[in-house]
Design a protein around this motif. Structure first.
Motif, mmCIF file in Angstrom:
data_model
loop_
_atom_site.group_PDB
_atom_site.id
_atom_site.type_symbol
_atom_site.label_atom_id
_atom_site.label_comp_id
_atom_site.label_asym_id
_atom_site.label_seq_id
_atom_site.Cartn_x
_atom_site.Cartn_y
_atom_site.Cartn_z
ATOM 1 N N ILE A 119 1.071 -1.330 -0.087
ATOM 2 C CA ILE A 119 -0.099 0.035 -0.058
ATOM 3 C C ILE A 119 0.950 1.230 -0.037
ATOM 4 N N SER A 120 0.602 2.152 -0.991
ATOM 5 C CA SER A 120 1.654 2.987 -1.247
ATOM 6 C C SER A 120 1.317 4.422 -0.021
ATOM 7 N N TRP A 121 2.289 4.838 0.396
ATOM 8 C CA TRP A 121 2.170 5.969 1.261
ATOM 9 C C TRP A 121 3.629 7.010 1.026
ATOM 10 N N ASP A 122 3.394 8.270 1.407
ATOM 11 C CA ASP A 122 4.318 9.161 1.112
ATOM 12 C C ASP A 122 5.267 9.387 2.373
ATOM 13 N N LYS A 123 6.527 9.538 2.209
ATOM 14 C CA LYS A 123 7.253 9.808 3.558
ATOM 15 C C LYS A 123 7.263 10.943 4.305
ATOM 16 N N ASP A 124 6.536 11.994 3.468
ATOM 17 C CA ASP A 124 6.130 13.100 4.350
ATOM 18 C C ASP A 124 4.629 13.165 5.185
ATOM 19 N N MET A 125 4.181 11.919 5.217
ATOM 20 C CA MET A 125 2.787 11.759 5.862
ATOM 21 C C MET A 125 2.981 11.691 7.246
ATOM 22 N N ILE A 126 2.087 12.104 8.020
ATOM 23 C CA ILE A 126 2.220 12.212 9.560
ATOM 24 C C ILE A 126 1.353 10.821 9.918
ATOM 25 N N LYS A 127 1.740 10.615 11.033
ATOM 26 C CA LYS A 127 0.977 9.330 11.519
ATOM 27 C C LYS A 127 -0.446 9.090 11.487
ATOM 28 N N ILE A 128 -1.325 10.364 11.512
ATOM 29 C CA ILE A 128 -2.615 10.244 11.617
ATOM 30 C C ILE A 128 -3.150 9.877 10.009
ATOM 31 N N GLU A 129 -2.133 10.554 9.261
ATOM 32 C CA GLU A 129 -2.708 10.239 7.739
ATOM 33 C C GLU A 129 -2.145 8.773 7.357
ATOM 34 N N LEU A 130 -1.253 8.249 7.990
ATOM 35 C CA LEU A 130 -0.988 7.098 7.707
ATOM 36 C C LEU A 130 -1.826 6.145 8.312
ATOM 37 N N LEU A 131 -2.436 6.238 9.418
ATOM 38 C CA LEU A 131 -3.530 5.620 10.284
ATOM 39 C C LEU A 131 -4.951 5.746 9.364
ATOM 40 N N GLN A 132 -5.119 6.706 8.544
ATOM 41 C CA GLN A 132 -6.209 6.842 7.712
ATOM 42 C C GLN A 132 -6.098 5.932 6.477
ATOM 43 N N LYS A 133 -4.864 5.647 5.960
ATOM 44 C CA LYS A 133 -4.591 4.484 4.881
ATOM 45 C C LYS A 133 -4.810 3.301 5.623
ATOM 46 N N VAL A 134 -4.366 2.892 6.613
ATOM 47 C CA VAL A 134 -4.703 1.590 7.510
ATOM 48 C C VAL A 134 -6.042 1.440 7.324
ATOM 49 N N SER A 135 -6.745 2.582 8.001
ATOM 50 C CA SER A 135 -8.422 2.495 8.250
ATOM 51 C C SER A 135 -9.160 1.904 6.812
ATOM 52 N N GLU A 136 -8.527 2.662 5.644
ATOM 53 C CA GLU A 136 -9.136 2.466 4.380
ATOM 54 C C GLU A 136 -9.077 0.816 3.902
ATOM 55 N N VAL A 137 -8.144 0.143 4.568
ATOM 56 C CA VAL A 137 -7.908 -1.302 3.917
ATOM 57 C C VAL A 137 -7.946 -2.288 5.015
ATOM 58 N N LYS A 138 -8.147 -1.922 6.351
ATOM 59 C CA LYS A 138 -8.034 -2.949 7.375
ATOM 60 C C LYS A 138 -9.119 -3.799 7.340
ATOM 61 N N HIS A 139 -9.938 -3.917 6.569
ATOM 62 C CA HIS A 139 -11.242 -4.589 6.679
ATOM 63 C C HIS A 139 -10.747 -6.057 5.605
ATOM 64 N N PHE A 140 -9.646 -5.561 4.793
ATOM 65 C CA PHE A 140 -9.205 -6.969 4.097
ATOM 66 C C PHE A 140 -8.199 -7.957 5.102
ATOM 67 N N TYR A 141 -7.770 -7.204 6.206
ATOM 68 C CA TYR A 141 -6.682 -7.880 6.952
ATOM 69 C C TYR A 141 -7.007 -8.123 8.447
ATOM 70 N N ASP A 142 -8.164 -7.562 8.884
ATOM 71 C CA ASP A 142 -8.775 -7.803 10.218
ATOM 72 C C ASP A 142 -9.814 -8.942 10.348
ATOM 73 N N TYR A 143 -9.170 -10.080 10.495
ATOM 74 C CA TYR A 143 -10.171 -11.302 10.527
ATOM 75 C C TYR A 143 -9.524 -12.242 11.515
ATOM 76 N N ILE A 144 -10.197 -13.284 12.240
ATOM 77 C CA ILE A 144 -10.024 -14.058 13.210
ATOM 78 C C ILE A 144 -9.451 -15.510 12.292
#
Length: 99
Positions: A73-98
């Motif tokens: 998942i692409s991210w920019d080196k200038d992104m702050i933590k909250i922006e990175l977490l927003q990226k995580v939030s957008e895709v976490k449903h693909f990885y958040d399983y038991i």
């Protein structure tokens, strides 16, 4: 036939029990069960173990970057933590399983 987990120490066993211990115990019990047996479990955290931990606000920015990179998942080196977490939030449903 009834098989139960017995804790040998006195007091609460929940601090000592985890997904790995529970899985080993369950694997030892399953071969002993008769056909059509029923297993009843509650919602203890060790009864359902996530395949992997999804980054949250409590992890480092570097950890979030590494997680995103591992997922291609692409991210920019200038992104702050909250922006990175927003990226995580957008895709976490693909990885958040038991498991």
């Amino acid at each position: 036939m009834e098989l139960r987990f017995y804790w040998e120490k006195t007091g609460d066993y929940h601090d000592e029990m985890n997904g790995d211990h529970f899985e080993k115990w369950l694997e030892s019990v399953l071969p002993k069960l008769k056909k059509n047996s029923v297993i009843v479990m509650d919602n203890a955290s060790y009864h359902s173990v996530k395949m992997e931990k999804i980054p949250t606000t409590s992890v480092t920015k570097k950890s979030i970057q590494e997680w995103l990179s591992q997922k291609h998942i692409s991210w920019d080196k200038d992104m702050i933590k909250i922006e990175l977490l927003q990226k995580v939030s957008e895709v976490k449903h693909f990885y958040d399983y038991i498991e």
